[in-house]
Each structure stands twice: as structure tokens, then as C-alpha cells.
Design a protein around this motif. Structure first.
Motif, PDB file in Angstrom:
ATOM      1  N   ALA A   1     -17.563 -23.197  27.579  1.00 19.35           N
ATOM      2  CA  ALA A   1     -16.204 -22.338  27.265  1.00 19.35           C
ATOM      3  C   ALA A   1     -15.779 -21.439  27.241  1.00 19.35           C
ATOM      4  O   ALA A   1     -16.567 -20.848  25.599  1.00 19.35           O
ATOM      5  CB  ALA A   1     -15.425 -23.186  25.807  1.00 19.35           C
ATOM      6  N   MET A   2     -14.907 -20.619  27.461  1.00 20.56           N
ATOM      7  CA  MET A   2     -14.570 -19.197  26.908  1.00 20.56           C
ATOM      8  C   MET A   2     -14.027 -19.234  25.466  1.00 20.56           C
ATOM      9  O   MET A   2     -14.559 -17.211  24.742  1.00 20.56           O
ATOM     10  CB  MET A   2     -13.710 -18.405  27.824  1.00 20.56           C
ATOM     11  N   SER A   3     -13.187 -19.847  25.355  1.00 23.93           N
ATOM     12  CA  SER A   3     -13.215 -19.633  23.411  1.00 23.93           C
ATOM     13  C   SER A   3     -13.337 -21.135  23.185  1.00 23.93           C
ATOM     14  O   SER A   3     -13.319 -21.875  23.875  1.00 23.93           O
ATOM     15  CB  SER A   3     -11.682 -19.391  23.703  1.00 23.93           C
ATOM     16  N   GLN A   4     -13.203 -20.737  21.778  1.00 23.15           N
ATOM     17  CA  GLN A   4     -13.541 -22.244  20.904  1.00 23.15           C
ATOM     18  C   GLN A   4     -12.840 -22.917  20.417  1.00 23.15           C
ATOM     19  O   GLN A   4     -11.624 -21.920  19.747  1.00 23.15           O
ATOM     20  CB  GLN A   4     -14.853 -21.604  19.760  1.00 23.15           C
ATOM     21  N   THR A   5     -12.295 -24.184  20.306  1.00 24.88           N
ATOM     22  CA  THR A   5     -11.313 -25.303  19.544  1.00 24.88           C
ATOM     23  C   THR A   5     -11.325 -24.941  18.217  1.00 24.88           C
ATOM     24  O   THR A   5     -12.564 -24.962  17.487  1.00 24.88           O
ATOM     25  CB  THR A   5     -10.968 -26.277  19.926  1.00 24.88           C
ATOM     26  N   SER A   6     -10.036 -23.788  17.306  1.00 23.63           N
ATOM     27  CA  SER A   6      -9.727 -23.935  15.908  1.00 23.63           C
ATOM     28  C   SER A   6      -9.594 -25.827  15.660  1.00 23.63           C
ATOM     29  O   SER A   6      -8.909 -26.389  16.274  1.00 23.63           O
ATOM     30  CB  SER A   6      -8.887 -23.296  15.625  1.00 23.63           C
ATOM     31  N   HIS A   7     -10.354 -26.230  14.732  1.00 24.78           N
ATOM     32  CA  HIS A   7     -11.271 -27.291  13.947  1.00 24.78           C
ATOM     33  C   HIS A   7     -10.281 -28.731  14.450  1.00 24.78           C
ATOM     34  O   HIS A   7      -9.613 -29.181  14.717  1.00 24.78           O
ATOM     35  CB  HIS A   7      -9.363 -27.365  12.790  1.00 24.78           C
ATOM     36  N   PRO A   8     -11.417 -28.425  15.449  1.00 27.01           N
ATOM     37  CA  PRO A   8     -11.877 -29.274  16.840  1.00 27.01           C
ATOM     38  C   PRO A   8     -11.704 -30.771  15.821  1.00 27.01           C
ATOM     39  O   PRO A   8     -12.548 -31.124  14.536  1.00 27.01           O
ATOM     40  CB  PRO A   8     -13.065 -29.514  17.575  1.00 27.01           C
ATOM     41  N   THR A   9     -11.224 -32.440  16.465  1.00 28.58           N
ATOM     42  CA  THR A   9     -11.509 -33.327  16.407  1.00 28.58           C
ATOM     43  C   THR A   9     -12.256 -33.980  16.784  1.00 28.58           C
ATOM     44  O   THR A   9     -12.786 -34.279  17.868  1.00 28.58           O
ATOM     45  CB  THR A   9     -10.922 -34.334  16.537  1.00 28.58           C
ATOM     46  N   LEU A  10     -14.016 -34.632  16.811  1.00 29.41           N
ATOM     47  CA  LEU A  10     -14.776 -34.526  17.583  1.00 29.41           C
ATOM     48  C   LEU A  10     -15.110 -36.158  17.295  1.00 29.41           C
ATOM     49  O   LEU A  10     -14.968 -36.559  16.460  1.00 29.41           O
ATOM     50  CB  LEU A  10     -16.356 -33.683  17.608  1.00 29.41           C
ATOM     51  N   LYS A  11     -15.176 -36.440  18.454  1.00 26.38           N
ATOM     52  CA  LYS A  11     -15.591 -37.819  18.533  1.00 26.38           C
ATOM     53  C   LYS A  11     -16.846 -37.801  19.724  1.00 26.38           C
ATOM     54  O   LYS A  11     -16.609 -38.192  21.167  1.00 26.38           O
ATOM     55  CB  LYS A  11     -14.402 -39.071  19.541  1.00 26.38           C
ATOM     56  N   GLN A  12     -17.465 -38.957  18.911  1.00 26.27           N
ATOM     57  CA  GLN A  12     -19.417 -38.898  19.622  1.00 26.27           C
ATOM     58  C   GLN A  12     -19.172 -40.350  20.747  1.00 26.27           C
ATOM     59  O   GLN A  12     -18.765 -41.155  20.290  1.00 26.27           O
ATOM     60  CB  GLN A  12     -20.023 -39.318  18.518  1.00 26.27           C
ATOM     61  N   ILE A  13     -19.520 -39.303  21.771  1.00 19.69           N
ATOM     62  CA  ILE A  13     -19.314 -40.886  23.484  1.00 19.69           C
ATOM     63  C   ILE A  13     -20.709 -40.793  23.325  1.00 19.69           C
ATOM     64  O   ILE A  13     -20.559 -42.179  24.528  1.00 19.69           O
ATOM     65  CB  ILE A  13     -18.300 -40.056  24.476  1.00 19.69           C
ATOM     66  N   CYS A  14     -21.375 -40.239  23.343  1.00 24.22           N
ATOM     67  CA  CYS A  14     -23.281 -40.535  23.980  1.00 24.22           C
ATOM     68  C   CYS A  14     -23.809 -39.438  23.096  1.00 24.22           C
ATOM     69  O   CYS A  14     -24.083 -38.675  23.216  1.00 24.22           O
ATOM     70  CB  CYS A  14     -22.963 -40.413  25.674  1.00 24.22           C
TER      71      CYS A  14
ATOM     72  N   ILE B   1     -12.877 -40.685  42.408  1.00 24.85           N
ATOM     73  CA  ILE B   1     -12.427 -40.857  41.261  1.00 24.85           C
ATOM     74  C   ILE B   1     -12.546 -39.157  40.525  1.00 24.85           C
ATOM     75  O   ILE B   1     -13.312 -37.859  41.448  1.00 24.85           O
ATOM     76  CB  ILE B   1     -13.976 -40.926  40.792  1.00 24.85           C
ATOM     77  N   ILE B   2     -11.591 -38.985  39.939  1.00 22.04           N
ATOM     78  CA  ILE B   2     -11.368 -37.830  39.352  1.00 22.04           C
ATOM     79  C   ILE B   2     -11.462 -37.665  37.805  1.00 22.04           C
ATOM     80  O   ILE B   2     -10.625 -38.861  36.772  1.00 22.04           O
ATOM     81  CB  ILE B   2      -9.875 -37.242  39.365  1.00 22.04           C
ATOM     82  N   ILE B   3     -12.504 -36.946  36.430  1.00 27.39           N
ATOM     83  CA  ILE B   3     -12.126 -36.235  35.250  1.00 27.39           C
ATOM     84  C   ILE B   3     -11.335 -35.160  35.225  1.00 27.39           C
ATOM     85  O   ILE B   3     -12.246 -33.760  35.646  1.00 27.39           O
ATOM     86  CB  ILE B   3     -13.445 -36.654  34.763  1.00 27.39           C
ATOM     87  N   PRO B   4     -10.851 -35.139  34.727  1.00 26.37           N
ATOM     88  CA  PRO B   4     -10.226 -33.640  34.397  1.00 26.37           C
ATOM     89  C   PRO B   4     -10.788 -32.935  33.684  1.00 26.37           C
ATOM     90  O   PRO B   4     -11.835 -33.779  32.632  1.00 26.37           O
ATOM     91  CB  PRO B   4      -8.682 -34.079  34.171  1.00 26.37           C
ATOM     92  N   PRO B   5     -10.261 -31.527  33.957  1.00 35.01           N
ATOM     93  CA  PRO B   5     -11.443 -30.721  32.855  1.00 35.01           C
ATOM     94  C   PRO B   5     -11.243 -31.420  31.294  1.00 35.01           C
ATOM     95  O   PRO B   5     -10.083 -31.495  30.796  1.00 35.01           O
ATOM     96  CB  PRO B   5     -10.883 -29.173  32.986  1.00 35.01           C
ATOM     97  N   VAL B   6     -12.441 -31.882  30.305  1.00 38.23           N
ATOM     98  CA  VAL B   6     -12.961 -31.945  29.210  1.00 38.23           C
ATOM     99  C   VAL B   6     -12.965 -31.159  28.588  1.00 38.23           C
ATOM    100  O   VAL B   6     -14.163 -30.598  29.161  1.00 38.23           O
ATOM    101  CB  VAL B   6     -13.130 -33.316  29.533  1.00 38.23           C
ATOM    102  N   ARG B   7     -13.164 -30.832  27.734  1.00 35.71           N
ATOM    103  CA  ARG B   7     -13.943 -30.023  25.988  1.00 35.71           C
ATOM    104  C   ARG B   7     -14.701 -31.182  25.946  1.00 35.71           C
ATOM    105  O   ARG B   7     -14.478 -32.246  24.346  1.00 35.71           O
ATOM    106  CB  ARG B   7     -13.183 -29.165  25.189  1.00 35.71           C
ATOM    107  N   PHE B   8     -15.344 -31.125  25.427  1.00 34.67           N
ATOM    108  CA  PHE B   8     -16.819 -31.254  25.086  1.00 34.67           C
ATOM    109  C   PHE B   8     -17.617 -29.940  24.311  1.00 34.67           C
ATOM    110  O   PHE B   8     -17.861 -29.104  24.412  1.00 34.67           O
ATOM    111  CB  PHE B   8     -17.259 -32.399  25.400  1.00 34.67           C
TER     112      PHE B   8
ATOM    113  N   TYR C   1     -18.460 -26.735  25.457  1.00 37.55           N
ATOM    114  CA  TYR C   1     -18.349 -27.051  26.896  1.00 37.55           C
ATOM    115  C   TYR C   1     -17.280 -27.240  27.326  1.00 37.55           C
ATOM    116  O   TYR C   1     -15.965 -28.210  26.734  1.00 37.55           O
ATOM    117  CB  TYR C   1     -19.452 -27.332  27.696  1.00 37.55           C
ATOM    118  N   ILE C   2     -16.883 -27.187  29.638  1.00 38.32           N
ATOM    119  CA  ILE C   2     -16.084 -28.192  29.775  1.00 38.32           C
ATOM    120  C   ILE C   2     -16.224 -28.417  30.546  1.00 38.32           C
ATOM    121  O   ILE C   2     -17.411 -28.433  31.797  1.00 38.32           O
ATOM    122  CB  ILE C   2     -14.515 -26.939  30.055  1.00 38.32           C
ATOM    123  N   PHE C   3     -16.136 -29.600  31.021  1.00 33.67           N
ATOM    124  CA  PHE C   3     -16.517 -30.220  32.531  1.00 33.67           C
ATOM    125  C   PHE C   3     -15.275 -30.740  32.849  1.00 33.67           C
ATOM    126  O   PHE C   3     -14.520 -31.350  32.201  1.00 33.67           O
ATOM    127  CB  PHE C   3     -17.802 -31.559  32.291  1.00 33.67           C
ATOM    128  N   TRP C   4     -15.893 -31.144  34.364  1.00 33.01           N
ATOM    129  CA  TRP C   4     -14.491 -31.995  35.374  1.00 33.01           C
ATOM    130  C   TRP C   4     -15.921 -32.379  36.298  1.00 33.01           C
ATOM    131  O   TRP C   4     -16.878 -31.541  36.862  1.00 33.01           O
ATOM    132  CB  TRP C   4     -13.340 -31.020  35.595  1.00 33.01           C
TER     133      TRP C   4
END
Length: 147
Positions: A55-68, A124-131, A32-35
Motif C-alpha cells: 500500500a502506498m499509504s498506511q491506514t490511520s487507526h485501522p481495525t484489524l481482524k485476523q483471517i489466517c 470469481i472476483i475479490i475486489p481490492p482489499v487492504r491487509f 498490502y493490497i490484494f485483489w
């Protein structure tokens, strides 16, 4: 010779099974994309925009970091209904905002003084983030995708 063919067939079945498990795990989690953008004027919320879209496309070989981890009210089957997952994420926008606030955000604040009248504005601005949202029975795990 027959034993070698048996071993090759067994390895093929094992690889197929692992591929099937990988496919099942990717069906349960989706990108998904969040902003977000929030503005306050004199310490009162003036503008609030929190957006989540698939998200319209999936990230190939993403590095994931659990945030919550966000708790869900009841056990639901998330494996088939993508709209239900998006609706649940949209209902939890405030909690997701708090997850990303400490990760990637920009805060601007300025004060004005004119004829003894003070005014304060904050943005306060959070730019588009993929998660990735990994749905479980009673909670959803949010992973930040970093390239």
C-alpha cells in the motif's frame, strides 16, 4: 520539588520506550493490497490474476481482524528487507487467495445451451482489499483491515 522532576523524567523515559516499542512493532508489519480475478470456461481455468502490492499509504487507526496464518518454510529475518517480504507473499498467493475468498468475494456463473452444446462460465472476483502481514519467524499472520 526534585522528586517531582524525577517522576516527570521517569514518565518521559517510559513514554519514549513505549513509543519505541510501538515503532518496532509497526516496522515488522506492513499494509498490502490484494485483489484477484479467476475465470473458468467449461470447468477449466481460463484466466487467473492474483495481485499483491504494498500500500502506498498506511491506514490511520485501522481495525484489524485476523483471517489466517500462513506457515513459512524457514526462519528468516524480515525486519529489514521489504522486497523479501513482498516476494514471500507473492509466493503464497494461492494461500492468501483462500484467506480472502471467504471474506469478500463475488461469484458469477452462467450457462449457455446452443444447438445441444452446453457451455458453462464462472467468474470469481475479490475486489481490492487492504491487509496487514505480520511476519514472525516461521509464519505470517494476515489481518484484514476494516474501516
Amino acid at each position: 520539588m526534585a522528586r517531582g522532576i524525577f517522576i516527570l523524567k521517569r514518565a518521559f523515559i517510559f513514554r519514549t520506550f513505549l513509543s519505541f516499542l510501538l515503532l518496532l512493532s509497526t516496522l515488522k508489519s506492513e499494509e498490502y493490497i490484494f485483489w484477484a480475478r479467476l475465470e473458468t470456461h467449461d470447468f477449466m481455468l481460463d484466466f487467473n490474476e492474483l495481485n499483491i502490492l504494498p500500500a502506498m499509504s498506511q491506514t490511520s487507526h485501522p481495525t484489524l481482524k485476523q483471517i489466517c496464518v500462513i506457515s513459512l518454510p524457514s526462519a528468516t529475518n524480515f525486519t529489514t528487507d521489504n522486497n523479501l517480504r513482498l516476494d514471500i507473499l507473492n509466493s503464497k498467493k494461492d494461500e492468501i487467495f483462500n484467506c480472502f475468498l471467504s471474506q469478500q468475494s463475488r461469484v458469477s456463473s452462467w450457462s449457455e445451451l446452443l444447438n445441444l452444446n452446453a457451455s458453462n462460465k464462472t467468474e470469481i472476483i475479490i475486489p481490492p482489499v487492504r491487509f496487514v502481514a505480520d511476519f514472525k519467524a516461521h509464519y505470517v499472520i494476515i489481518y484484514l483491515i476494516s474501516k
